[in-house]
Structure formats: C-alpha cells, structure tokens
Design a protein around this motif. Structure first.
Motif, PDB file in Angstrom:
ATOM      1  N   ARG A   1      11.540  -9.372   5.279  1.00 49.16           N
ATOM      2  CA  ARG A   1      10.607 -10.110   4.690  1.00 49.16           C
ATOM      3  C   ARG A   1       9.301 -10.384   5.643  1.00 49.16           C
ATOM      4  O   ARG A   1       8.074 -10.260   5.004  1.00 49.16           O
ATOM      5  N   GLN A   2       9.406 -10.385   6.855  1.00 49.47           N
ATOM      6  CA  GLN A   2       8.122 -10.359   7.336  1.00 49.47           C
ATOM      7  C   GLN A   2       7.146  -9.431   7.525  1.00 49.47           C
ATOM      8  O   GLN A   2       5.934  -9.241   7.003  1.00 49.47           O
ATOM      9  N   VAL A   3       7.874  -8.151   7.477  1.00 52.37           N
ATOM     10  CA  VAL A   3       6.949  -6.893   7.424  1.00 52.37           C
ATOM     11  C   VAL A   3       6.314  -6.523   6.193  1.00 52.37           C
ATOM     12  O   VAL A   3       5.038  -6.216   5.818  1.00 52.37           O
ATOM     13  N   LEU A   4       7.119  -7.025   4.975  1.00 51.22           N
ATOM     14  CA  LEU A   4       6.626  -6.641   3.659  1.00 51.22           C
ATOM     15  C   LEU A   4       5.450  -8.025   3.464  1.00 51.22           C
ATOM     16  O   LEU A   4       4.452  -7.382   2.962  1.00 51.22           O
ATOM     17  N   THR A   5       5.651  -8.990   3.697  1.00 46.25           N
ATOM     18  CA  THR A   5       4.763 -10.111   3.586  1.00 46.25           C
ATOM     19  C   THR A   5       3.408  -9.655   4.442  1.00 46.25           C
ATOM     20  O   THR A   5       2.347  -9.742   3.666  1.00 46.25           O
ATOM     21  N   GLU A   6       3.560  -9.230   5.686  1.00 45.22           N
ATOM     22  CA  GLU A   6       2.383  -8.933   6.457  1.00 45.22           C
ATOM     23  C   GLU A   6       1.755  -7.633   5.662  1.00 45.22           C
ATOM     24  O   GLU A   6       0.380  -7.705   5.539  1.00 45.22           O
ATOM     25  N   ALA A   7       2.447  -6.955   5.141  1.00 44.07           N
ATOM     26  CA  ALA A   7       1.731  -5.436   4.726  1.00 44.07           C
ATOM     27  C   ALA A   7       1.060  -5.840   3.437  1.00 44.07           C
ATOM     28  O   ALA A   7      -0.101  -5.331   3.083  1.00 44.07           O
ATOM     29  N   ILE A   8       1.553  -6.716   2.535  1.00 47.47           N
ATOM     30  CA  ILE A   8       1.031  -7.095   1.329  1.00 47.47           C
ATOM     31  C   ILE A   8      -0.274  -7.766   1.593  1.00 47.47           C
ATOM     32  O   ILE A   8      -1.324  -7.695   1.052  1.00 47.47           O
ATOM     33  N   ALA A   9      -0.139  -8.641   2.558  1.00 49.73           N
ATOM     34  CA  ALA A   9      -1.505  -9.538   3.052  1.00 49.73           C
ATOM     35  C   ALA A   9      -2.603  -8.415   3.589  1.00 49.73           C
ATOM     36  O   ALA A   9      -3.713  -8.748   3.457  1.00 49.73           O
ATOM     37  N   MET A  10      -2.019  -7.275   3.992  1.00 47.25           N
ATOM     38  CA  MET A  10      -3.082  -6.385   4.625  1.00 47.25           C
ATOM     39  C   MET A  10      -3.546  -5.389   3.432  1.00 47.25           C
ATOM     40  O   MET A  10      -4.046  -4.229   3.843  1.00 47.25           O
ATOM     41  N   ASN A  11      -2.900  -5.626   2.249  1.00 49.08           N
ATOM     42  CA  ASN A  11      -3.300  -4.578   1.095  1.00 49.08           C
ATOM     43  C   ASN A  11      -2.449  -3.184   1.176  1.00 49.08           C
ATOM     44  O   ASN A  11      -3.130  -2.290   0.763  1.00 49.08           O
ATOM     45  N   GLY A  12      -1.526  -3.301   1.782  1.00 48.24           N
ATOM     46  CA  GLY A  12      -0.677  -2.030   1.983  1.00 48.24           C
ATOM     47  C   GLY A  12      -1.215  -1.208   3.105  1.00 48.24           C
ATOM     48  O   GLY A  12      -2.029  -1.524   4.055  1.00 48.24           O
ATOM     49  N   THR A  13      -0.104  -0.204   3.311  1.00 44.69           N
ATOM     50  CA  THR A  13      -0.648   1.000   4.269  1.00 44.69           C
ATOM     51  C   THR A  13      -1.032   2.404   4.003  1.00 44.69           C
ATOM     52  O   THR A  13      -0.637   2.787   3.044  1.00 44.69           O
ATOM     53  N   SER A  14      -2.142   2.732   4.490  1.00 42.88           N
ATOM     54  CA  SER A  14      -2.786   4.050   4.052  1.00 42.88           C
ATOM     55  C   SER A  14      -2.599   5.093   5.085  1.00 42.88           C
ATOM     56  O   SER A  14      -3.452   5.251   6.156  1.00 42.88           O
ATOM     57  N   VAL A  15      -1.216   5.846   5.195  1.00 49.41           N
ATOM     58  CA  VAL A  15      -1.408   6.868   6.221  1.00 49.41           C
ATOM     59  C   VAL A  15      -1.729   8.195   5.572  1.00 49.41           C
ATOM     60  O   VAL A  15      -2.178   9.020   6.448  1.00 49.41           O
ATOM     61  N   SER A  16      -1.720   8.069   4.358  1.00 51.09           N
ATOM     62  CA  SER A  16      -2.235   9.491   3.725  1.00 51.09           C
ATOM     63  C   SER A  16      -3.211   9.365   2.387  1.00 51.09           C
ATOM     64  O   SER A  16      -4.204   8.946   2.240  1.00 51.09           O
ATOM     65  N   ASP A  17      -2.007   9.174   1.437  1.00 52.45           N
ATOM     66  CA  ASP A  17      -2.794   9.106   0.075  1.00 52.45           C
ATOM     67  C   ASP A  17      -3.216   7.638  -0.581  1.00 52.45           C
ATOM     68  O   ASP A  17      -3.921   7.866  -1.485  1.00 52.45           O
ATOM     69  N   PHE A  18      -2.306   6.757  -0.031  1.00 47.77           N
ATOM     70  CA  PHE A  18      -2.255   5.429  -0.850  1.00 47.77           C
ATOM     71  C   PHE A  18      -3.928   4.568  -0.766  1.00 47.77           C
ATOM     72  O   PHE A  18      -4.496   4.709   0.063  1.00 47.77           O
ATOM     73  N   ARG A  19      -4.215   4.178  -1.984  1.00 48.60           N
ATOM     74  CA  ARG A  19      -5.612   3.594  -1.914  1.00 48.60           C
ATOM     75  C   ARG A  19      -5.511   2.390  -2.995  1.00 48.60           C
ATOM     76  O   ARG A  19      -4.401   2.392  -3.647  1.00 48.60           O
ATOM     77  N   GLN A  20      -6.341   1.287  -2.767  1.00 46.83           N
ATOM     78  CA  GLN A  20      -6.271   0.280  -3.672  1.00 46.83           C
ATOM     79  C   GLN A  20      -6.859   0.692  -5.116  1.00 46.83           C
ATOM     80  O   GLN A  20      -7.634   1.773  -5.146  1.00 46.83           O
ATOM     81  N   ILE A  21      -6.869  -0.280  -5.960  1.00 42.87           N
ATOM     82  CA  ILE A  21      -7.318  -0.005  -7.365  1.00 42.87           C
ATOM     83  C   ILE A  21      -8.896   0.310  -7.011  1.00 42.87           C
ATOM     84  O   ILE A  21      -9.392   1.107  -8.141  1.00 42.87           O
ATOM     85  N   ASP A  22      -9.547  -0.051  -5.949  1.00 47.50           N
ATOM     86  CA  ASP A  22     -11.096   0.455  -6.060  1.00 47.50           C
ATOM     87  C   ASP A  22     -11.286   1.503  -5.027  1.00 47.50           C
ATOM     88  O   ASP A  22     -12.337   1.813  -4.522  1.00 47.50           O
ATOM     89  N   ASP A  23      -9.926   2.142  -4.846  1.00 46.00           N
ATOM     90  CA  ASP A  23     -10.165   3.381  -4.011  1.00 46.00           C
ATOM     91  C   ASP A  23     -10.335   3.324  -2.377  1.00 46.00           C
ATOM     92  O   ASP A  23     -10.490   4.166  -1.727  1.00 46.00           O
ATOM     93  N   LYS A  24     -10.274   1.873  -2.125  1.00 43.10           N
ATOM     94  CA  LYS A  24     -10.213   1.622  -0.632  1.00 43.10           C
ATOM     95  C   LYS A  24      -9.007   1.696   0.085  1.00 43.10           C
ATOM     96  O   LYS A  24      -7.999   1.524  -0.656  1.00 43.10           O
ATOM     97  N   THR A  25      -8.870   1.838   1.377  1.00 38.63           N
ATOM     98  CA  THR A  25      -7.535   2.102   1.968  1.00 38.63           C
ATOM     99  C   THR A  25      -7.126   0.772   2.392  1.00 38.63           C
ATOM    100  O   THR A  25      -7.831  -0.253   2.047  1.00 38.63           O
ATOM    101  N   GLY A  26      -5.685   0.662   2.543  1.00 38.07           N
ATOM    102  CA  GLY A  26      -5.025  -0.526   2.903  1.00 38.07           C
ATOM    103  C   GLY A  26      -5.366  -0.758   4.358  1.00 38.07           C
ATOM    104  O   GLY A  26      -6.090  -0.006   5.046  1.00 38.07           O
ATOM    105  N   GLN A  27      -4.715  -1.846   4.922  1.00 39.94           N
ATOM    106  CA  GLN A  27      -5.235  -1.994   6.325  1.00 39.94           C
ATOM    107  C   GLN A  27      -3.911  -1.862   7.480  1.00 39.94           C
ATOM    108  O   GLN A  27      -3.975  -1.947   8.495  1.00 39.94           O
TER     109      GLN A  27
END
Length: 267
Positions: A204-230
């Motif tokens: 619960r904690q990890v997922l909630t924190e990660a969502i608050a940070m807009n996800g994890t970008s270790v390689s390909d992941f991007r948000q809808i505006d092409d920005k990385t998560g944090q």
DNA sequence: CAATGATCCTGTCCGC
DNA sequence: TGCGGACAGGATCATT
C-alpha cells in the motif's frame, strides 16, 4: 516498465487530456497492436469515453453505446498526447484521434502492447485471472494467505503473479520486500502472519507514494505529456549498489528476472 | 496443479 | 568501428 502506479498515472493523464472530447478514430500502424472483437456494437465512432478504469495493469476505457477499449502497455508502451505529428515516428503503433485534433499516440518500441476493442460484455474474455486490487480497502493479509495457499514459490515470484494480487511488477516487488525486511528467496510457505501483514502495508505504502510521484521512469515510462515520473529518485534497492543503510545490494535471478535485495536488511 | 522455461520484440550495453 | 551476445521483462503458452 509500467506497473500499477505508472498505469494509474497514465489513466489520470488520459482523463485530464481527453476532457470530454469524443473519440472519432483509431488507427493501427502495426499489425497486431489493435485487436477487434467481432461483436463490437456499431457504430463504433464517434464515442465519448464514459468511464476511465484501471484493473491491475490494464486500462479500460468505456465508450458510448456499450463498447470499450482494453489497453495494456506491457513493457515499453506509452500513451502520449500530442498536437503535432513528428515525435519518434518510428515506434508509433496506433493513434487515437479525438475531435479537435487532439491525438494520443500509442508508442511502443517492443510491440508487445495491445489495444483491444470489444463490447463491454466481453471485456473479461480479454483479461487474465486477476487477484485483488492492492489499493482497495478490502485488500488484507488474508488475500495473500489465500493467494499463497498450496504454494512454495519464493515470495518474489508469488507477488509477481497477477492472479495473487493485481498490478505489481519487478521494480515494486523488490522495493516492497526491502521495506518489509523479507528476502525475495523466502518461500511463501514460510511467511508468518505478521510478515504477511508487513507485506500488505508496504504494498500500500509503496504504490501510494509512487502514484503521488507520477510513477517510476527507469527507462521507457513517460506520463501523458512525455515527462518522466519521479519515483525513480526514491528507489532503495532496484538497480542500486547500496541500500539506504550502506550495505552492498545483491542481484540474483528469479524466474528469469533480476531481484535486487540487501542480504543484511532482508531475512 | 505448481513451477519453470521459451517466446514475443527492439534498443542498449559490454567485451573483443 | 562493428559485431555477437546478454539483458531488459509482462504475459502467454508449452513442458516438466
């Protein structure tokens, strides 16, 4: 690699971006990316998105007249909003066009991602057996007890099994087990109730924190505006040399996947 | 039935 | 500089 927090981030971005515009066209630019169920309700377009849902790592967009899009990004899939064509045209696999020329590009280097067009009534036929949603209130250690029953697999592998709990992938399972202080090699048969409760809390904690940070970008992941998560800035073991306590991180292979863990902190 | 391995696919990185 | 090979891994299918 999009896991639950990344998919949730994309879903929220889609909702914000589409903002009530009807979908008026869906183009497939790669054979096999877009799949049509034979029983789609006609006409398919134009159709407003009536509901934005997520189930595990699947995005489900409900459309007017009882159809739906089931989208899975798999490893390298991205949904990017753009007003102009250009960007990285090489890996565009599909285009979702909304009125007003707003376009969502489905970009996917490794082509494993899918967009399924189906009547709502047949959505389940395109989803695998999925365990409970880890962010639902009802998710508890009992769900894990049930999912682990009769198994002896290492806890790392068992948590990656989408039929046990939906939405976890390699990165977050590594992080969850570090926070819970449990070795990825521990058999699920050997976990105590208090360890199961720890795992649930840290999921619960990890997922909630990660969502608050807009996800994890270790390689390909991007948000809808092409920005990385944090959230990659807050990883404690995944692809790290040392854990926060300064101990050497070990890297092992489990079921063909890399596990990162701290042999000192995780028993 | 549980668990493992191969498969899909392309870009990146490493060693020679 | 370039080539071969390992690697990345979500989900599915085949095999043990």
């Amino acid at each position: 690699m999009p896991e639950l927090p990344e998919v949730e981030t994309v879903l929220r971005g889609l909702k914000r971006t589409i903002n009530g515009q009807p979908l008026c066209q869906l183009d497939s630019l790669y054979n096999g990316t877009v799949i049509y169920d034979p029983e789609i309700v006609q006409p398919l377009f134009p159709a407003h998105v009536t509901e934005f849902c997520r189930r595990g790592k699947y995005i489900i967009l409900h459309l007017e007249r009882g159809n739906a899009l089931v989208i899975h990004l798999r490893m390298t899939g991205k949904l990017i909003y753009t007003e102009n064509e250009n960007e990285d045209a090489k890996h565009i696999r599909a285009l979702l066009t909304f009125t007003g020329c707003a376009r969502i590009i489905f970009n996917d280097i490794r082509t494993f991602g899918k967009i399924i067009v189906t009547p709502e009534s047949r959505i389940d036929a395109y989803l695998p057996e999925l365990g409970p949603e880890p962010l639902d209130r009802s998710f508890s250690y009992k769900c894990l007890q049930k999912g682990f029953a009769g198994k002896k697999a290492p806890v790392k592998n068992a948590l990656l099994d989408q039929s046990v709990v939906a939405g976890l992938g390699n990165i977050y399972v590594c992080e969850i087990l570090y926070r819970a202080g449990i070795s990825p090699e521990t058999s699920v048969a050997d976990l105590s109730v208090s360890q199961l409760k720890d795992i649930v809390n840290h999921i619960r904690q990890v997922l909630t924190e990660a969502i608050a940070m807009n996800g994890t970008s270790v390689s390909d992941f991007r948000q809808i505006d092409d920005k990385t998560g944090q959230f990659q800035n807050f990883l404690q073991v995944y692809q790290k040399e040392k854990c926060p306590q300064g101990h050497e991180i070990k890297r092992i292979k489990q079921a063909g996947r890399s596990s990162f863990y701290c042999p000192v902190c995780q028993k």
